[in-house]
Design an enzyme around this catalytic site. Structure first.
Site, PDB file in Angstrom:
ATOM      1  CG  ASN A   7      -1.820   1.229   1.266  1.00 43.42           C
ATOM      2  OD1 ASN A   7      -1.405   2.329   0.908  1.00 43.42           O
ATOM      3  ND2 ASN A   7      -3.051   1.055   1.719  1.00 43.42           N
ATOM      4  CD  GLU A  34      -4.843   4.293   1.060  1.00 35.67           C
ATOM      5  OE1 GLU A  34      -4.236   3.837   2.032  1.00 35.67           O
ATOM      6  OE2 GLU A  34      -5.395   5.405   1.060  1.00 35.67           O
ATOM      7  CG  ASP A 147      -4.472  -2.004   3.588  1.00 34.86           C
ATOM      8  OD1 ASP A 147      -4.754  -2.678   4.609  1.00 34.86           O
ATOM      9  OD2 ASP A 147      -4.451  -0.761   3.582  1.00 34.86           O
ATOM     10  CG  ASN A 149      -7.603  -1.197   6.137  1.00 33.10           C
ATOM     11  OD1 ASN A 149      -6.712  -0.667   6.802  1.00 33.10           O
ATOM     12  ND2 ASN A 149      -7.992  -0.715   4.965  1.00 33.10           N
ATOM     13  CG  ASP A 218      -0.342  -4.069   4.268  1.00 31.56           C
ATOM     14  OD1 ASP A 218      -0.985  -3.531   3.361  1.00 31.56           O
ATOM     15  OD2 ASP A 218      -0.008  -3.479   5.330  1.00 31.56           O
ATOM     16  CG  ASP A 248       0.347   4.893   6.055  1.00 35.00           C
ATOM     17  OD1 ASP A 248       0.390   4.543   4.854  1.00 35.00           O
ATOM     18  OD2 ASP A 248      -0.704   5.303   6.592  1.00 35.00           O
ATOM     19  CG  HIS A 249       0.375   0.280   4.414  1.00 46.19           C
ATOM     20  ND1 HIS A 249      -0.446  -0.741   4.847  1.00 46.19           N
ATOM     21  CD2 HIS A 249      -0.371   1.404   4.445  1.00 46.19           C
ATOM     22  CE1 HIS A 249      -1.645  -0.249   5.130  1.00 46.19           C
ATOM     23  NE2 HIS A 249      -1.628   1.054   4.895  1.00 46.19           N
TER      24      HIS A 249
END
Length: 261
Positions: A7, A34, A147, A149, A218, A248-249
DNA sequence: ATGGTCGTTGCACGA
């Protein structure tokens, strides 16, 4: 075959991290989430120059998924591939790469347990399960990666107590993920690593990465015929460090011995 | 480094 999910939190903002990462790591298949761009803005020429075919399913400001491959990219499908009305958000695509069916997923975040987006998240996961039941032979080699989540269990969360009543760890979400594994998918990371504290995402806020406050959300899920060919899987934490600003991933990198497929 | 987010056709909101 090295299959990676990442991501990138805006491919436009991250391209100067993504390009050198590809050059250094040479993934065979790279699933991005994303991208936050339109199909027109997707830099397919940049990837072609590096030897990758690519396909993108985008909507603009939010969401957006892509698959890059240097082992073939065929039968690309956007969305669930079912007969229902299209998902209004660009969160899922499929392609066949090197003899493996690949699904690249950006599962809805959920926001909070009382939010309509949480209901959407659960329905989205159930629709994915239905698409697998109706459209895929579970004995075929398939990887569903992206991802999710969702932190599959408490080993995947830096402080489970801090997440009580929050998304990513709730039982309905974990049950929805279990619905995918019961159909025939395996979280291949857990074939190779038992320990807690191995994360793929850290909040930008509050120095979470520095403090080790992350989650493993992930995932690389594979059908049995493929999962038994996974020779290793790791998370590239280094890609979460440094400048220019990282996503951030971190990328999750899974190796499969697909020669006998 | 004694705090501390980032991204978006943004200026508020999603993650």
């Amino acid at each position: 075959m090295l299959v990676v999910t990442w991501n990138v939190n805006s491919l436009k903002a991250r391209l100067e991290r993504v390009v050198p990462w590809i050059e250094a790591n040479a993934p065979d298949v790279l699933c991005l989430q994303e991208t936050k761009m339109t199909d027109e803005a997707f830099p397919s020429g940049v990837f072609a120059e590096m030897g990758y075919e690519s396909a993108h399913v985008g909507e603009g400001r939010w969401n957006g998924v892509a698959i890059l491959s240097r082992v073939g990219l065929d039968d690309v499908v956007a969305g669930f591939g079912d007969d229902l009305p299209a998902d209004p958000e660009a969160r899922l695509m499929w392609a066949t790469c090197g003899g493996v069916r690949v699904a690249c997923a950006y599962v809805p975040n959920g926001r909070s347990l009382d939010n309509d987006h949480y209901t959407y998240k659960l329905a989205w996961l159930e629709r994915l399960r239905s698409a697998l039941v109706d459209g895929v032979d579970p004995t075929d080699p398939l990887v569903v990666t992206g991802d999710f989540n969702i932190a599959p269990d408490d080993r995947d969360v830096w402080d489970p107590a801090a997440f009580e009543g929050a998304t990513h760890v709730s039982q309905p979400e974990r049950d929805a993920l279990a619905g995918l594994t019961q159909w025939g998918l395996t979280d291949v990371f857990r074939q190779h690593h038992d320990q807690a504290g191995l994360y793929s995402w850290w909040d930008y806020r509050g120095g979470s990465f520095h403090k080790g406050h992350g989650m493993r959300i992930d995932l690389v899920l594979a059908t049995e015929s493929l999962a038994q060919r996974c020779s290793g899987i790791r998370i590239d934490r280094d890609a979460r460090k440094g400048k220019p600003t990282p996503s951030d991933h971190a990328p999750v990198m899974a190796d499969f011995d697909t020669g006998s497929l």
